[in-house]
Scaffold this active site. Sequence first.
Site, PDB file in Angstrom:
ATOM      1  N   ASN A  87      -4.391 -12.247   6.415  1.00 37.52           N
ATOM      2  CA  ASN A  87      -5.810 -11.884   6.415  1.00 37.52           C
ATOM      3  C   ASN A  87      -6.650 -12.739   7.352  1.00 37.52           C
ATOM      4  O   ASN A  87      -7.718 -12.326   7.786  1.00 37.52           O
ATOM      5  CB  ASN A  87      -6.377 -11.982   4.997  1.00 37.52           C
ATOM      6  CG  ASN A  87      -6.093 -13.317   4.349  1.00 37.52           C
ATOM      7  OD1 ASN A  87      -4.934 -13.748   4.283  1.00 37.52           O
ATOM      8  ND2 ASN A  87      -7.105 -13.976   3.866  1.00 37.52           N
ATOM      9  N   GLN A 133      -4.282  -6.080   3.971  1.00 35.16           N
ATOM     10  CA  GLN A 133      -4.865  -6.062   5.317  1.00 35.16           C
ATOM     11  C   GLN A 133      -4.165  -5.092   6.257  1.00 35.16           C
ATOM     12  O   GLN A 133      -4.709  -4.721   7.297  1.00 35.16           O
ATOM     13  CB  GLN A 133      -4.832  -7.472   5.923  1.00 35.16           C
ATOM     14  CG  GLN A 133      -5.788  -8.442   5.261  1.00 35.16           C
ATOM     15  CD  GLN A 133      -7.254  -8.067   5.426  1.00 35.16           C
ATOM     16  OE1 GLN A 133      -7.605  -7.267   6.292  1.00 35.16           O
ATOM     17  NE2 GLN A 133      -8.116  -8.625   4.599  1.00 35.16           N
ATOM     18  N   THR A 157      -9.191   3.285 -18.835  1.00 27.85           N
ATOM     19  CA  THR A 157      -9.670   4.575 -18.335  1.00 27.85           C
ATOM     20  C   THR A 157      -9.815   4.532 -16.819  1.00 27.85           C
ATOM     21  O   THR A 157     -10.382   3.583 -16.271  1.00 27.85           O
ATOM     22  CB  THR A 157     -11.033   4.916 -18.979  1.00 27.85           C
ATOM     23  OG1 THR A 157     -10.876   4.925 -20.395  1.00 27.85           O
ATOM     24  CG2 THR A 157     -11.531   6.268 -18.516  1.00 27.85           C
ATOM     25  N   HIS A 185     -11.506  -1.539  -0.753  1.00 32.07           N
ATOM     26  CA  HIS A 185     -12.646  -1.965   0.067  1.00 32.07           C
ATOM     27  C   HIS A 185     -12.237  -2.560   1.412  1.00 32.07           C
ATOM     28  O   HIS A 185     -13.091  -2.924   2.206  1.00 32.07           O
ATOM     29  CB  HIS A 185     -13.538  -2.929  -0.718  1.00 32.07           C
ATOM     30  CG  HIS A 185     -13.033  -4.321  -0.860  1.00 32.07           C
ATOM     31  ND1 HIS A 185     -13.538  -5.369  -0.116  1.00 32.07           N
ATOM     32  CD2 HIS A 185     -12.078  -4.851  -1.657  1.00 32.07           C
ATOM     33  CE1 HIS A 185     -12.925  -6.484  -0.465  1.00 32.07           C
ATOM     34  NE2 HIS A 185     -12.030  -6.194  -1.398  1.00 32.07           N
ATOM     35  N   CYS A 188     -12.427 -15.130   0.077  1.00 36.21           N
ATOM     36  CA  CYS A 188     -12.079 -15.606  -1.259  1.00 36.21           C
ATOM     37  C   CYS A 188     -12.000 -17.125  -1.330  1.00 36.21           C
ATOM     38  O   CYS A 188     -11.837 -17.685  -2.408  1.00 36.21           O
ATOM     39  CB  CYS A 188     -10.764 -14.989  -1.720  1.00 36.21           C
ATOM     40  SG  CYS A 188     -10.879 -13.207  -1.907  1.00 36.21           S
ATOM     41  N   SER A 238      -5.920  -2.518  -1.369  1.00 44.18           N
ATOM     42  CA  SER A 238      -7.262  -2.604  -1.956  1.00 44.18           C
ATOM     43  C   SER A 238      -8.190  -1.645  -1.229  1.00 44.18           C
ATOM     44  O   SER A 238      -8.209  -1.611   0.006  1.00 44.18           O
ATOM     45  CB  SER A 238      -7.784  -4.048  -1.845  1.00 44.18           C
ATOM     46  OG  SER A 238      -9.088  -4.128  -2.367  1.00 44.18           O
ATOM     47  N   GLY A 264      -7.030  -5.554  -5.085  1.00 47.74           N
ATOM     48  CA  GLY A 264      -5.796  -6.113  -4.541  1.00 47.74           C
ATOM     49  C   GLY A 264      -5.317  -7.293  -5.367  1.00 47.74           C
ATOM     50  O   GLY A 264      -4.112  -7.469  -5.574  1.00 47.74           O
ATOM     51  N   SER A 265      -6.236  -8.103  -5.845  1.00 49.80           N
ATOM     52  CA  SER A 265      -5.843  -9.262  -6.657  1.00 49.80           C
ATOM     53  C   SER A 265      -5.158  -8.818  -7.943  1.00 49.80           C
ATOM     54  O   SER A 265      -4.145  -9.403  -8.350  1.00 49.80           O
ATOM     55  CB  SER A 265      -7.076 -10.117  -6.995  1.00 49.80           C
ATOM     56  OG  SER A 265      -7.579 -10.738  -5.836  1.00 49.80           O
TER      57      SER A 265
END
Length: 403
Positions: free
Chosen positions: A151, A179, A237, A201, A325, A199, A71-72
């Site tokens: 978040n 989120q 890749t 995860h 974070c 993202s 996401g970042s």
Amino acid sequence: MRRIYLDHNATTPVHPEVYEAMLPFLKDDFGNPSSIHWAGRNPRKIVDEVRENVARLFNCDVSEIIFTSSGSEGDNFAIKGIAESKKDKGNHIITTKVEHPAVLNTCKYLAKTGFDVTFLDVDSDGMIDLEQMKKAITPKTILITIMYANNETGVIFPIEEIGCIAKERNITFHTDAVQAASKIPIDVKKLNVDILTISGHKLYAPKGIGAVYLKRGVRLVPLIHGGHHERNRRAGTENVAGIAAIGKACEIGIRDMDDESEKLTALRDRLHKGLMEKIPYTKLNGHPEKRLPNTLNLSFEFVEGEGLLLNLDMKGIAASSGSACTSGSLEPSHVLVAMGVPHDVSHGSVRFSMGRDNTIEDINYVIEMLPPVVERMRAMSPLYDAAAGKAANVSFASSNCKH
């Protein structure tokens, strides 16, 4: 000891179906998807198929999906890419004070390189004021970047209205939907979003994979230069196993969203009600209605949040004080500070974020374990003694009046 995980906004466990989907690409189907020989054929096929799954989650075209590493990276790709591509048209960016660090710090970086950034306030519920946003727009505004759902508090912003305002003024609109994805419906066409970030995860895929929706016709400068991957928009890749995982996660998200939302809302509300009833001096942080079904952020006055989390951990309960974070920082949550929560109260805040495997038994366990922990910690607080004594005196005085 019982273990209960209530930190799904930090990361989620990999879903069993997601795990099965990515396994072939860690072993047998190892080929580079850009190869023209047999080894690359199946990896290329799965990358193309997954793009369809992700596009289906957002109601967009497959050509509008770009895979990233997180996401970042997606937020940096969107914000820096638009700023660089439109700098001849203006240098003004609008965001909020409660964004994830991936957006906040990217905007602060751009502010040091000649861009003018407006950081919008939020009210005590953590909600932005659309009129304030309209007034912030100038002829030089090239980008509005505002998160879909916070978040820390779970507050859901009026993305559709923001999208309309941006579209009317021909301003590019990016939203960090990390989120929100798979928790609430996201239709990028209805929302008038130009760029959107997710993202893996956060939605039961592994770490190291993300995706960006980039509306056809919106041009930006790539963040990573190299080969011709992702239609020349993101070199490198492809992480085929990760892509297979996020595709399956999106498929599950579409399939289970309604049922999960109903279940998580019930768990969240049960936890909220139970803790409010048992623990005095407890306050909800965030909008009472417009928030994610899985997120509950509470302040427990007269206790220190990190100490509270350590005590919860000893009971087998995993929660957090805010964004993973920013863990390790001694500063209070920038989100709660922006909402006007006093620093001492902010330091006693805990975020509970529930997930698909949580049960009512988990919630009942927290409601049983947390009150004595808070009581024990408050017993060591002179401030709590003073507050409790004051409350007792008020009660006593009231009692005298009645008789």
